[in-house]
Write a protein that holds these residues in place. Sequence first.
Motif, mmCIF file in Angstrom:
data_model
loop_
_atom_site.group_PDB
_atom_site.id
_atom_site.type_symbol
_atom_site.label_atom_id
_atom_site.label_comp_id
_atom_site.label_asym_id
_atom_site.label_seq_id
_atom_site.Cartn_x
_atom_site.Cartn_y
_atom_site.Cartn_z
ATOM 1 N N PHE A 235 0.841 -1.193 0.000
ATOM 2 C CA PHE A 235 0.000 0.000 0.000
ATOM 3 C C PHE A 235 0.876 1.243 0.000
ATOM 4 C CE2 PHE A 235 -2.519 -3.301 1.937
ATOM 5 C CZ PHE A 235 -3.792 -3.112 1.426
ATOM 6 N N SER A 236 0.386 2.288 -0.636
ATOM 7 C CA SER A 236 1.104 3.566 -0.627
ATOM 8 C C SER A 236 0.416 4.585 0.280
ATOM 9 C CB SER A 236 1.205 4.135 -2.047
ATOM 10 O OG SER A 236 -0.090 4.349 -2.592
ATOM 11 N N GLN A 237 -0.696 4.179 0.909
ATOM 12 C CA GLN A 237 -1.420 5.037 1.843
ATOM 13 C C GLN A 237 -1.773 4.238 3.099
ATOM 14 O OE1 GLN A 237 -4.704 6.289 -0.747
ATOM 15 N NE2 GLN A 237 -3.872 8.365 -0.746
ATOM 16 N N ILE A 238 -1.963 4.960 4.188
ATOM 17 C CA ILE A 238 -2.345 4.321 5.448
ATOM 18 C C ILE A 238 -3.863 4.133 5.448
ATOM 19 C CG2 ILE A 238 -2.400 4.562 7.961
ATOM 20 C CD1 ILE A 238 0.115 6.295 7.749
ATOM 21 N N PRO A 239 -4.354 2.910 5.606
ATOM 22 C CA PRO A 239 -5.814 2.660 5.580
ATOM 23 C C PRO A 239 -6.461 3.027 6.918
ATOM 24 C CG PRO A 239 -4.658 0.603 5.907
ATOM 25 C CD PRO A 239 -3.594 1.648 5.729
ATOM 26 N N PHE A 240 -6.460 4.304 7.210
ATOM 27 C CA PHE A 240 -6.998 4.798 8.475
ATOM 28 C C PHE A 240 -7.719 6.111 8.215
ATOM 29 C CE2 PHE A 240 -7.110 6.832 12.584
ATOM 30 C CZ PHE A 240 -7.231 5.792 13.492
ATOM 31 N N GLU A 241 -8.940 6.228 8.767
ATOM 32 C CA GLU A 241 -9.718 7.460 8.618
ATOM 33 C C GLU A 241 -9.897 8.100 9.990
ATOM 34 O OE1 GLU A 241 -10.882 9.172 6.079
ATOM 35 O OE2 GLU A 241 -10.032 7.780 4.606
ATOM 36 N N LEU A 242 -9.497 9.360 10.099
ATOM 37 C CA LEU A 242 -9.693 10.127 11.330
ATOM 38 C C LEU A 242 -10.889 11.031 11.108
ATOM 39 C CD1 LEU A 242 -8.313 10.472 14.101
ATOM 40 C CD2 LEU A 242 -7.094 12.427 13.144
ATOM 41 N N LEU A 243 -11.970 10.771 11.830
ATOM 42 C CA LEU A 243 -13.219 11.507 11.633
ATOM 43 C C LEU A 243 -13.382 12.570 12.706
ATOM 44 C CD1 LEU A 243 -15.570 8.460 10.902
ATOM 45 C CD2 LEU A 243 -14.192 9.779 9.281
ATOM 46 N N SER A 244 -13.778 13.776 12.290
ATOM 47 C CA SER A 244 -13.969 14.884 13.222
ATOM 48 C C SER A 244 -14.910 15.900 12.597
ATOM 49 C CB SER A 244 -12.631 15.539 13.567
ATOM 50 O OG SER A 244 -12.811 16.698 14.353
ATOM 51 N N VAL A 245 -15.760 16.503 13.434
ATOM 52 C CA VAL A 245 -16.689 17.533 12.963
ATOM 53 C C VAL A 245 -16.055 18.908 13.057
ATOM 54 C CG1 VAL A 245 -18.910 18.660 13.381
ATOM 55 C CG2 VAL A 245 -18.720 16.169 13.569
ATOM 56 N N ASN A 246 -15.379 19.164 14.173
ATOM 57 C CA ASN A 246 -14.803 20.491 14.429
ATOM 58 C C ASN A 246 -13.282 20.498 14.376
ATOM 59 O OD1 ASN A 246 -17.351 21.758 14.883
ATOM 60 N ND2 ASN A 246 -17.428 20.817 16.913
ATOM 61 N N ASP A 247 -12.737 19.717 13.440
ATOM 62 C CA ASP A 247 -11.285 19.679 13.238
ATOM 63 C C ASP A 247 -10.557 19.337 14.541
ATOM 64 O OD1 ASP A 247 -8.952 19.786 11.786
ATOM 65 O OD2 ASP A 247 -8.683 21.954 12.058
ATOM 66 N N MET A 248 -11.038 18.270 15.200
ATOM 67 C CA MET A 248 -10.427 17.763 16.431
ATOM 68 C C MET A 248 -10.370 18.845 17.508
ATOM 69 S SD MET A 248 -7.454 15.301 14.883
ATOM 70 C CE MET A 248 -6.857 16.489 13.679
ATOM 71 N N GLY A 249 -11.480 19.538 17.651
ATOM 72 C CA GLY A 249 -11.548 20.603 18.646
ATOM 73 C C GLY A 249 -12.666 20.376 19.633
ATOM 74 N N LYS A 250 -13.567 21.335 19.709
ATOM 75 C CA LYS A 250 -14.662 21.297 20.688
ATOM 76 C C LYS A 250 -15.684 20.227 20.328
ATOM 77 C CE LYS A 250 -18.338 24.342 22.398
ATOM 78 N NZ LYS A 250 -18.915 25.694 22.270
#
Length: 305
Positions: A235-250
């Motif tokens: 693979f040339s990419q990491i098969p991981f999705e980081l999900l966030s609504v407020n850009d990992m904030g509040k």
Amino acid sequence: MPVMTPDDRYNNLHRQWKRNRDTYMGQKKIHDGGEAYLPSLGDMDMRTKEGQKLYKTFKNRTLFFNATGSTVDGLVGLIFRKEPVNKLPEAIEYLSNSVNLTNQTLKEFEAKAVREIMLTDIVGIHTTMPTVPSGTSKADAEKMNIRVYLTMYKAEDILKVYYSNINNVLELEMIVLREFVECKTSDEFERETVEQYRVLDLEEVEGSRIYRERVFDEAGDLISEIIPKINNETFSQIPFELLSVNDMGKATVEDLVNANINHYQYNASYSWGVYQLGFPTPYATGVSDKEVPTTIGPGSFWVSS
């Protein structure tokens, strides 16, 4: 920096995440939190047994109305009141009914992810493919139930996240994840849970980036390292999705959590005042000091000469 040390960007959010989770869980968690959620009053000296006993009475007499838990569960139910439409390729249609190793359905998995985002604004999903022995046929792989599955990571278990500009696109370059693994002990009826750390990154090999997975133990020592492949291709990419609504904030519920705890503290003070002052207070006149009653209640009576 050791592999197990969280990035400061996320470490600073842990206190609020804990408040959010404890509030969502309800009264027992809030009561167990003690002075973190309900400071003692001035006449409660927590250094003494009497003060601790008084504080315990103060706390246990206070109801915590769990508006946060009801709101989060209600919103998740509202979102999934209709069946979600998931269009999956035929090769992975099985994920609809069994998305991970616990045979959770895709809808249940999605609902859990939404709940996590509401509580912390961060959730991670790793697409995992078990290592297949060389020469294993497709029929043998199906027989051994070797298949792609999804693993969810809570915000607290995502320790480090680093991005890099790759071909003018900001892509995930490394992520460090904390895991809890159940291990056998010398006692066949007992298991122990140990921490380990999974590092997903892109390794530079002959001018190309190749995805690899490494696992470290609690001491930071390397346990294993693999280069995942499908059809003998890396693979040339990491098969991981980081999900966030407020850009990992509040987090979505943060304001509600703060109001919920404030209501709990106000209700505690009011209830304590009612408890202290709300009972009828007897008042006697026309008696001498020697005749002043020292007891009150259904088991006693006053006599005056």
